[in-house]
Design a protein around this motif. Structure first.
Motif, mmCIF file in Angstrom:
data_model
loop_
_atom_site.group_PDB
_atom_site.id
_atom_site.type_symbol
_atom_site.label_atom_id
_atom_site.label_comp_id
_atom_site.label_asym_id
_atom_site.label_seq_id
_atom_site.Cartn_x
_atom_site.Cartn_y
_atom_site.Cartn_z
ATOM 1 N N ASP A 1 17.898 5.180 2.364
ATOM 2 C CA ASP A 1 17.507 5.501 3.750
ATOM 3 C C ASP A 1 16.355 6.486 3.834
ATOM 4 O OD1 ASP A 1 19.482 3.786 4.751
ATOM 5 O OD2 ASP A 1 20.996 5.373 4.614
ATOM 6 N N GLY A 2 15.602 6.639 2.753
ATOM 7 C CA GLY A 2 14.359 7.398 2.795
ATOM 8 C C GLY A 2 14.534 8.899 2.766
ATOM 9 N N LEU A 3 13.393 9.581 2.615
ATOM 10 C CA LEU A 3 13.328 11.041 2.634
ATOM 11 C C LEU A 3 12.199 11.396 3.588
ATOM 12 C CD1 LEU A 3 14.523 13.615 1.326
ATOM 13 C CD2 LEU A 3 12.737 13.451 -0.415
ATOM 14 N N SER A 4 12.513 12.161 4.608
ATOM 15 C CA SER A 4 11.553 12.412 5.690
ATOM 16 C C SER A 4 10.229 12.980 5.180
ATOM 17 C CB SER A 4 12.169 13.396 6.689
ATOM 18 O OG SER A 4 11.247 13.738 7.682
ATOM 19 N N ALA A 5 9.133 12.372 5.644
ATOM 20 C CA ALA A 5 7.766 12.838 5.356
ATOM 21 C C ALA A 5 7.413 12.810 3.868
ATOM 22 C CB ALA A 5 7.546 14.229 5.926
ATOM 23 N N PHE B 92 0.820 -1.209 0.000
ATOM 24 C CA PHE B 92 0.000 0.000 0.000
ATOM 25 C C PHE B 92 0.857 1.263 0.000
ATOM 26 C CE2 PHE B 92 -3.103 -3.121 1.356
ATOM 27 C CZ PHE B 92 -4.285 -2.682 0.773
ATOM 28 N N VAL B 93 1.777 1.377 0.962
ATOM 29 C CA VAL B 93 2.594 2.592 1.084
ATOM 30 C C VAL B 93 4.028 2.213 1.447
ATOM 31 C CG1 VAL B 93 2.868 4.831 2.219
ATOM 32 C CG2 VAL B 93 0.574 3.883 1.923
ATOM 33 N N PHE B 94 4.984 2.762 0.686
ATOM 34 C CA PHE B 94 6.406 2.546 0.956
ATOM 35 C C PHE B 94 7.069 3.871 1.349
ATOM 36 C CE2 PHE B 94 5.745 -0.416 -2.847
ATOM 37 C CZ PHE B 94 5.434 -1.509 -2.053
ATOM 38 N N PRO B 95 8.073 3.846 2.237
ATOM 39 C CA PRO B 95 8.877 5.064 2.447
ATOM 40 C C PRO B 95 9.571 5.427 1.134
ATOM 41 C CG PRO B 95 9.341 3.394 4.137
ATOM 42 C CD PRO B 95 8.552 2.714 3.062
ATOM 43 N N SER B 96 9.547 6.698 0.768
ATOM 44 C CA SER B 96 10.154 7.113 -0.498
ATOM 45 C C SER B 96 11.675 7.003 -0.423
ATOM 46 C CB SER B 96 9.763 8.556 -0.811
ATOM 47 O OG SER B 96 10.273 8.936 -2.067
ATOM 48 N N SER B 97 12.285 6.630 -1.535
ATOM 49 C CA SER B 97 13.758 6.541 -1.648
ATOM 50 C C SER B 97 14.345 5.625 -0.580
ATOM 51 C CB SER B 97 14.399 7.936 -1.518
ATOM 52 O OG SER B 97 13.705 8.900 -2.262
ATOM 53 N N GLU B 98 13.659 4.527 -0.275
ATOM 54 C CA GLU B 98 14.029 3.710 0.883
ATOM 55 C C GLU B 98 15.433 3.136 0.772
ATOM 56 O OE1 GLU B 98 12.043 0.313 3.751
ATOM 57 O OE2 GLU B 98 11.509 0.351 1.638
ATOM 58 N N ILE B 99 15.862 2.764 -0.431
ATOM 59 C CA ILE B 99 17.196 2.168 -0.548
ATOM 60 C C ILE B 99 18.297 3.199 -0.268
ATOM 61 C CG2 ILE B 99 16.450 0.337 -2.128
ATOM 62 C CD1 ILE B 99 17.801 1.960 -4.407
#
Length: 514
Positions: free
Chosen positions: A29-33, A20-27
């Motif tokens: 380490d993500g981008l906050s919010a 459903f929902v993934f943290p953006s740019s996870e590989i």
């Protein structure tokens, strides 16, 4: 409250695990919010948007849609007040080094008074049973009256500070009420400062020739600057509305609670243009109709409430929120505002162009007043997800996680499963998929035991599972399993389409709104 927070963590985890929902740019380490919607999330999101769009444009002959650009002339944001007034009051805790919105800290503190009153009511109801008179109790119980008096006094002080834009008073309220940082537990606060939320960039090929532009913080202004284009080309007569779904961007410092508050988000907004003097009548009508739209989903009428604004935006003469009960409390999912003629008057002034409406019935020109309904797609998505999630204990000690999604919004409407991968059952199941897929999002699933396959579909909220077995080859019937009740019935393949359509069509939701 801790239990609700645990549930919310499980929902966030479930949203990732089931696409459903993934943290953006996870590989990286993500981008906050910032978040990405997965394969099931995008379908659920599209269905929410379709329900809103059709409710606006199909059910109202005088509402049409547009899709305006994200980049707009920078003077638009000067005219709208966003350059000068689009600020949040922020406060830092020196010990935790965390930054908070001062108004949110105070609102959360106010909510604790409401919780105390609710606990007193719950205790009294338990003590008195069926004879309990809640209205009388609230009016006569001294403990409740004391808490309410403290809450009302603080509320009045807070509302005045917000309306006066008195940052020193906001800080003083935090100090006086001994509000602590949720992380450090200390009251070591800085002064309150204003922070503009717009993202700024440059347009143009050279540094000297570039122009400062903003990523739009709302979609409404694209409607206002186009309202006369739409009115003239569509030969629209007041009252009429313009609907739009699109991305907006806010540089939220205190982005939190998963997809509830993000830096890049999506809005569904409708601006309704009316005669001056008739705006409050239309405000009341839209307030009622929008709540009806939410309740038609069947998530629970008790989960909604109106919240009238203490501090009106500079452009409004009436404003209310529709709040939904999330695991972290009642929160805004939609705002209904009477924006007066502020925006159109400002754009006329700053552009130097006449954008008044000529009313043939009155034989005069005027600047229309506007009623706005603005709903966050991501917040709506979260409210649907949170209210649908259930960990269910079954007979025999088994458990399942099920999403009781409203069937018209579910990402997958039905899953077709051959009981075994032989004897012609997969081929027959494929035939059924090929027939249904033109009208419904249909999955084919043959991996694992039938029980595990049911659980997998329950977890993504699929309303119906269709099992093809050896009897299917003999008499043309299949087992149709319903998600919520888990009841199974034998139905003819020829009847599947009609049975499923009755439950999963968005038209069924729209008909509730007539």
């Amino acid at each position: 409250m801790a239990q609700q927070e645990d549930v919310f963590k499980k929902i966030v985890s479930h949203a990732k695990e089931y696409g459903f929902v993934f943290p953006s740019s996870e590989i990286y380490d993500g981008l906050s919010a910032v978040y990405d919607y997965g394969q099931n999330g995008v379908e659920l999101k599209n269905n929410i948007k379709r329900y809103w769009w059709d409710a606006m444009t199909l059910l109202h002959e005088n509402i049409v849609g547009i899709d305006s650009a994200i980049f707009m002339h920078p003077t638009i944001w000067k005219a709208s007040g966003h350059v000068d007034a689009f600020n949040d009051p922020l406060i830092d805790n020196r010990d935790s080094k965390k930054r908070y919105r001062a108004d949110v800290l105070i609102e959360d503190h106010l909510a604790k008074f409401d919780d105390k009153i609710a606990k007193e009511v719950a205790k009294a109801r338990k003590r008195f049973g069926e004879t309990f008179d809640e209205a009388m109790f609230l009016q006569t119980n001294q403990r409740v009256l004391d808490v309410k008096a403290r809450r009302d006094a603080l509320h009045e002080r807070f509302a005045k500070a917000m309306n006066d834009n008195d940052l020193a008073e906001l800080r003083q309220i935090i100090i006086d009420e001994e509000i602590v940082c949720p992380i450090s537990g200390t009251k070591n606060w800085t002064d309150v400062r204003q922070f503009n939320l717009m993202f700024k960039t440059e347009m143009g090929s050279t540094a000297d020739g570039s122009m400062a532009v903003y990523l739009r913080p709302e979609t409404a202004q694209g409607i206002f600057v186009n309202y006369l284009n739409v009115q003239k080309t569509g030969r629209m007569r007041i009252p009429f509305g313009i609907a739009q779904i699109g991305k907006a961007f806010r540089n939220e410092i205190v982005a939190r609670q998963f997809i509830f508050r993000m830096r890049e988000f999506e809005q569904m907004e409708m601006q309704f243009f009316v005669r001056p003097g008739e705006e409050l009548k239309w405000f009341a009508q839209w307030k009622e109709w929008r709540l009806k739209w939410h309740k038609a989903l069947g998530l629970g009428d008790e989960k909604y409430r109106y919240h009238d604004h203490d501090k009106l935006a500079h452009y409004a003469n009436a404003a209310t929120d529709i709040e939904f009960e999330m695991p972290f409390g009642f929160k805004e999912v939609e705002g209904i505002h009477s924006r007066t003629n502020f925006d159109l008057s400002q754009h006329e002034k700053f552009s130097g162009k006449k954008i008044q409406y000529f009313d043939p019935e009155l034989n005069e020109s005027y600047t229309p007043y506007v009623i706005e309904t603005s709903i966050g797609v991501d917040r709506m998505f979260l409210s649907v997800l949170c209210s649908s999630y259930e960990e269910q204990a079954l007979e025999g000690g088994d458990t399942r996680v099920v999403l009781h999604l409203p069937a018209p919004l579910a990402p997958v409407k039905c899953a077709v499963m051959p009981l075994v991968r032989k004897d012609g059952l997969p081929e027959k199941a494929r035939e059924i998929v090929d027939d249904l897929k033109f009208d419904f999002a249909t999955h084919y699933d043959e991996k694992d035991s039938i029980g595990k396959r049911y659980r997998r579909q329950d977890a993504i909220g699929t309303p119906y599972c269709i099992t093809v077995d050896h009897q299917t080859l003999e008499d043309g019937t299949v087992t149709l399993r319903e998600r919520d009740s888990m009841e199974q019935q034998r139905v003819a393949i020829a009847d599947l389409h009609a049975l499923i359509h009755d439950k999963v069509s968005i038209n069924g939701l729209l008909r509730k709104l007539r």
